[in-house]
Design an enzyme around this catalytic site. Structure first.
Site, mmCIF file in Angstrom:
data_model
loop_
_atom_site.group_PDB
_atom_site.id
_atom_site.type_symbol
_atom_site.label_atom_id
_atom_site.label_comp_id
_atom_site.label_asym_id
_atom_site.label_seq_id
_atom_site.Cartn_x
_atom_site.Cartn_y
_atom_site.Cartn_z
ATOM 1 N N LYS A 162 0.837 -1.190 0.000
ATOM 2 C CA LYS A 162 0.000 0.000 0.000
ATOM 3 C C LYS A 162 0.881 1.252 0.000
ATOM 4 C CE LYS A 162 -4.188 -1.785 0.244
ATOM 5 N NZ LYS A 162 -5.236 -1.525 -0.755
ATOM 6 N N ASP A 191 -0.361 -0.666 -4.627
ATOM 7 C CA ASP A 191 -1.721 -0.151 -4.667
ATOM 8 C C ASP A 191 -1.729 1.243 -4.052
ATOM 9 O OD1 ASP A 191 -4.398 0.351 -4.707
ATOM 10 O OD2 ASP A 191 -4.986 -1.291 -3.378
ATOM 11 N N GLU A 219 -1.679 -0.436 -8.979
ATOM 12 C CA GLU A 219 -3.138 -0.437 -8.904
ATOM 13 C C GLU A 219 -3.663 0.952 -8.550
ATOM 14 O OE1 GLU A 219 -6.583 -2.799 -6.311
ATOM 15 O OE2 GLU A 219 -4.544 -3.597 -6.426
ATOM 16 N N ASP A 244 -8.953 -0.080 -10.435
ATOM 17 C CA ASP A 244 -9.719 -0.689 -9.350
ATOM 18 C C ASP A 244 -10.964 0.150 -9.059
ATOM 19 O OD1 ASP A 244 -10.753 -1.925 -7.122
ATOM 20 O OD2 ASP A 244 -9.081 -1.485 -5.796
ATOM 21 N N LYS A 268 -14.076 -6.475 -7.705
ATOM 22 C CA LYS A 268 -14.471 -6.830 -6.342
ATOM 23 C C LYS A 268 -15.987 -6.985 -6.321
ATOM 24 C CE LYS A 268 -10.590 -4.367 -4.269
ATOM 25 N NZ LYS A 268 -10.146 -3.121 -3.604
#
Length: 365
Positions: A162, A191, A219, A244, A268
Site C-alpha cells: 500500500k 496499490d 493499482e 480498481d 471486487k
C-alpha cells in the site's frame, strides 16, 4: 423452489493489527451476513462489509436496502429464475452494490446447492486452487519492510504494498527499503488507492523503473473519476497499470477498456454488485485481451470464499488478492475455502461450502 426468507446479521471481528491505506485505517471488521432460506430448507449465505469510503455504504444503509427493497422483491419468487431475479435487483435501486452483492452471493450459494455442485464448477470450473498475495499496510519504511519480510517467511511469494500516503518520495523510499529486505525474487505489486496525481504517478513509476525495483503492476494510481489521467499514466509508463476504484460496473469497464486507460482490471464483488455482474466484466475484459484480478474489501472467509469461487472459475482471472481473513484475530466461518500458506483451496461441497457462522450475531429480521 421459492425463496422463503431473507435475514441479516451483524458481526464484529478485531484485526490482528491496523490495516492502513491511503483512504482509511481499519482496526476491526464490522460486516453484515445475509442468510437466504428456501422453502425446502436450503440455506445460502452472503456478506456485505460496509466500506463507505469506497462504495458509499454504511451498516445502516446496507440493512435498509436489503430489508426495505430487496427482501420484498425476492421473497416468494423462484430461485430457478436467477436471471430474472438479478435483473429485478439491478433495476430496483441505484447503487448499493455491497447490499446487492451479499444477496447475489447467497442466491448463487442456494442455486449451486440445488444443482449439487461447488459454485466454482457451476460457474466454469477453470481450477480448484489459487495463489493469494499478502498486503503490507502503509507505514514507516522500516516497519513495512519488517512486515514484508515476515510475510515472505510465512510462505507468501506475492506482496501487495500500500502506497499513496504522505509524499511521492516517501512512497519510493518505502519500496526501496522493502526490496532491500526481501530481495528481488518476491513478486511486488503496488496499490496507491487513488493517492497520486497524474504527474506524481508518472514520475514515481518511471523512477522506480529506473531503480529496477521490479514492480509487477500499479493499482489505481490516480483518483477513480480521472479516466483520462489513468490513460496518461498507462501510456507514459512501462509497468502495467490496473484500474480498481475506477471500475464498479460493466459500463465503467467498457469506458476504461474502450479508451485503453488501463492494462488490467481489479474486480471486487462489493463494487460490481455480486457475481452475476462481475462475470459480465470478466467476459468483456477478455474480449479486449485484458486480464482481471479479483480482490476484496476487509471481509470474513465467507465473502472471500464467494470471491474465490468466481476467481477460480474463469480463465481470464489471473491474479488474486484474498488475504483478508488472515488479518482477522480469529476465524468466524466454518467451512468455505482453506489456506495452505499462500495457496487457497476451493471446497468440494455444493454451493459455497459454508457450514455456519460461529460468532454470536445480532439479528435484523
Amino acid at each position: 423452489m421459492k425463496i422463503k426468507s431473507i435475514e441479516t446479521f451483524s458481526i464484529t471481528v478485531p484485526l490482528k493489527q491496523p490495516f492502513k491505506t491511503a483512504l482509511r485505517t481499519v482496526t476491526k471488521l464490522k460486516t453484515i451476513i445475509v442468510k437466504i432460506t428456501l422453502e425446502d430448507g436450503t440455506v445460502g449465505y452472503g456478506e456485505a462489509p460496509p466500506t463507505h469510503v469506497i462504495t458509499g455504504e454504511t451498516k445502516q444503509s446496507i440493512e435498509a436496502c436489503i430489508h426495505e427493497v430487496l427482501k420484498p422483491l425476492l421473497v416468494g419468487k423462484s430461485i430457478h429464475h436467477l436471471e430474472s431475479l438479478f435483473d429485478d435487483m439491478k433495476r430496483s435501486i441505484v447503487g448499493n452494490s455491497s447490499a446487492k452483492a451479499a444477496v447475489d452471493i447467497a442466491l448463487y450459494d442456494c442455486f449451486a446447492q440445488l444443482a449439487e455442485m461447488p459454485l466454482y464448477q457451476l460457474l466454469g470450473g477453470w481450477k480448484n486452487s489459487i495463489e493469494t498475495d499478502y498486503t503490507v499496510s502503509v507505514n514507516e519504511p522500516d516497519l513495512m519492510a519488517q512486515h514484508a519480510s515476515n510475510y515472505i517467511n510465512q510462505g507468501f511469494n506475492i506482496l501487495k504494498i500500500k502506497v499513496g500516503k504522505d509524499t511521492i518520495h516517501q512512497d519510493i523510499e518505502r519500496i526501496q527499503t522493502i526490496r532491500e529486505h526481501v530481495g528481488h525474487e518476491p513478486n511486488i505489486r503496488l496499490d496507491a488507492n487513488q493517492g497520486w496525481s497524474v504527474k506524481e504517478a508518472i514520475y514515481a513509476i518511471n523512477h522506480m523503473e529506473d531503480l529496477q525495483l521490479n514492480i509487477e503492476l500499479i493499482e489505481q494510481p490516480v483518483p477513480a473519476h480521472d479516466i483520462k489521467g489513468l490513460k496518461q499514466v498507462t501510456q507514459h509508463t512501462h509497468t502495467p497499470i490496473m484500474a480498481d476504484e475506477s471500475v464498479f460496473s460493466l459500463y465503467d469497464a467498457k469506458g476504461v477498456l474502450e479508451l485503453g486507460a488501463a492494462d488490467l482490471i481489479n474486480i471486487k464483488l462489493m463494487k460490481s454488485g455480486g457475481i452475476h455482474e462481475a462475470l459480465k466484466i470478466v467476459r468483456l475484459a477478455e474480449a479486449y485481451n485484458v486480464e482481471c484480478m479479483v480482490g476484496s474489501m476487509i471481509e470474513t472467509k465467507l465473502g472471500i470464499t464467494a470471491a474465490s469461487h468466481l476467481a477460480a472459475s474463469q480463465k481470464n482471472i489471473t491474479r488474486y488478492d484474498f488475504d483478508a481473513p488472515l488479518m482477522l484475530s480469529h476465524d468466524v466461518v466454518d467451512g468455505g475455502v482453506y489456506y495452505d500458506k499462500n495457496i487457497i483451496h476451493l471446497p468440494d461441497q455444493p454451493g459455497l461450502g459454508i457450514n455456519f457462522i460461529k460468532e454470536s450475531m445480532n439479528s435484523y429480521d
